[in-house]
Scaffold this motif. Structure first.
Motif, PDB file in Angstrom:
ATOM      1  N   PHE A  69     -26.020  15.857  24.047  1.00 48.32           N
ATOM      2  CA  PHE A  69     -25.751  15.036  25.220  1.00 48.32           C
ATOM      3  C   PHE A  69     -25.674  15.945  26.448  1.00 48.32           C
ATOM      4  N   LEU A  70     -25.644  15.307  27.632  1.00 43.97           N
ATOM      5  CA  LEU A  70     -25.587  16.025  28.908  1.00 43.97           C
ATOM      6  C   LEU A  70     -24.450  15.444  29.739  1.00 43.97           C
ATOM      7  N   VAL A  71     -23.700  16.308  30.407  1.00 46.14           N
ATOM      8  CA  VAL A  71     -22.620  15.857  31.285  1.00 46.14           C
ATOM      9  C   VAL A  71     -22.830  16.460  32.668  1.00 46.14           C
ATOM     10  N   HIS A  72     -22.924  15.599  33.684  1.00 46.41           N
ATOM     11  CA  HIS A  72     -22.994  16.054  35.069  1.00 46.41           C
ATOM     12  C   HIS A  72     -21.572  16.038  35.621  1.00 46.41           C
ATOM     13  N   LEU A  73     -21.146  17.153  36.225  1.00 45.24           N
ATOM     14  CA  LEU A  73     -19.749  17.323  36.601  1.00 45.24           C
ATOM     15  C   LEU A  73     -19.438  16.996  38.062  1.00 45.24           C
ATOM     16  N   GLY A  74     -20.197  16.091  38.646  1.00 41.94           N
ATOM     17  CA  GLY A  74     -19.836  15.586  39.968  1.00 41.94           C
ATOM     18  C   GLY A  74     -20.526  16.276  41.128  1.00 41.94           C
ATOM     19  N   ASP A  75     -20.186  15.809  42.339  1.00 41.21           N
ATOM     20  CA  ASP A  75     -20.836  16.250  43.575  1.00 41.21           C
ATOM     21  C   ASP A  75     -22.351  16.042  43.487  1.00 41.21           C
ATOM     22  N   PHE A 108     -21.582  11.036  33.494  1.00 46.64           N
ATOM     23  CA  PHE A 108     -21.288  11.506  34.842  1.00 46.64           C
ATOM     24  C   PHE A 108     -19.781  11.551  35.086  1.00 46.64           C
ATOM     25  N   ILE A 109     -19.345  12.659  35.671  1.00 49.22           N
ATOM     26  CA  ILE A 109     -17.958  12.832  36.102  1.00 49.22           C
ATOM     27  C   ILE A 109     -17.936  12.729  37.628  1.00 49.22           C
ATOM     28  N   PRO A 110     -17.059  11.923  38.211  1.00 45.17           N
ATOM     29  CA  PRO A 110     -17.064  11.801  39.673  1.00 45.17           C
ATOM     30  C   PRO A 110     -16.491  13.022  40.372  1.00 45.17           C
ATOM     31  N   GLY A 111     -17.123  13.408  41.475  1.00 44.80           N
ATOM     32  CA  GLY A 111     -16.620  14.502  42.299  1.00 44.80           C
ATOM     33  C   GLY A 111     -16.096  13.968  43.618  1.00 44.80           C
ATOM     34  N   ALA A 114     -14.241  17.922  33.588  1.00 43.99           N
ATOM     35  CA  ALA A 114     -13.654  17.397  34.817  1.00 43.99           C
ATOM     36  C   ALA A 114     -14.322  18.083  35.993  1.00 43.99           C
ATOM     37  N   HIS A 115     -14.221  17.468  37.153  1.00 46.27           N
ATOM     38  CA  HIS A 115     -14.860  18.044  38.335  1.00 46.27           C
ATOM     39  C   HIS A 115     -14.085  19.222  38.901  1.00 46.27           C
ATOM     40  N   ASP A 116     -12.791  19.043  39.099  1.00 48.61           N
ATOM     41  CA  ASP A 116     -11.995  20.048  39.784  1.00 48.61           C
ATOM     42  C   ASP A 116     -11.237  20.918  38.800  1.00 48.61           C
TER      43      ASP A 116
END
Length: 204
Positions: free
Chosen positions: A10-16, A52-55, A169-171
């Motif tokens: 799987f793929l996870v995009h970490l925001g922004d 997707f993780i929100p930034g 997580a983003h931050d």
């Protein structure tokens, strides 16, 4: 650029997903819906189920944080559930059932627990609106929701089955989210259930 399908699951995009810079003369970015739909279209080429993780750039730093959250939910929070992209099956149940935070997710793959959290950076903290309702980006409530989600999954799975935990997580441990990460460090250190691997992945 393309994503090389080299055996990943799987793929996870970490925001922004955007730079979030306001146009000249404005204090905050307008974050139009086209930003979210564009990213949705781009990631249709992903060969793997994508999360997707929100930034902060396209949520808490937007002029209208609730409209931004709506667009995240409409276009990206449930992206991994798409059935039209012929992705290989994860062969595990993905939980995304928090009553308020649609961005939180969790799943157990082999002997590893994967947690997707909602911890954008940024300094803005909307506590509530004039009618008394709470903002989606109320930082204190955000931390409480993430703690609840984290604790739930450590309690949900048999302790002897979890050998590693990966948190997305983003931050990182910036001041905006330090209360959560301070709690998390104590929570993990106090855990004696035999989990041997713990990893945190962030973008900021």
């Amino acid at each position: 650029k393309t994503i090389d399908d080299g055996g990943g699951r799987f793929l996870v995009h970490l925001g922004d997903i955007d730079d979030g810079k306001p146009v000249s003369g404005e204090l905050y970015s307008q974050c139009p819906e086209s930003v979210y739909s564009k990213i949705s279209n781009i990631f249709e080429s992903s060969p793997l189920p994508t999360f997707f993780i929100p930034g902060d750039n396209t949520w808490v730093d937007c002029a209208d944080v609730e409209d931004a959250y709506y667009n995240w939910n409409k276009h990206l929070f449930h992206y991994n559930e798409r059935t039209d992209l012929n992705w290989p099956a994860l062969n595990t149940k993905v939980y995304r059932d928090h009553p308020i935070r649609h961005e939180l997710f969790a799943f157990f793959l082999k002997d590893t627990l994967f947690l997707g959290l909602s911890l954008p950076g940024g300094a803005r903290n909307f506590r509530q609106f004039s009618d008394g309702t709470r903002s989606s980006s109320d930082r204190a409530q955000l931390h409480r929701d993430n703690k609840e989600w984290t604790r739930r999954w450590f309690e949900e799975y048999p302790r002897d089955e979890i050998k590693a935990v990966v948190v997305f997580a983003h931050d990182s441990t910036g001041s905006a989210n330090r209360p959560y990460w301070s709690w998390f460090a104590k929570f993990i250190q106090g855990d004696d259930n035999g989990i041997v691997g713990k990893d945190y992945t962030n973008v900021n």
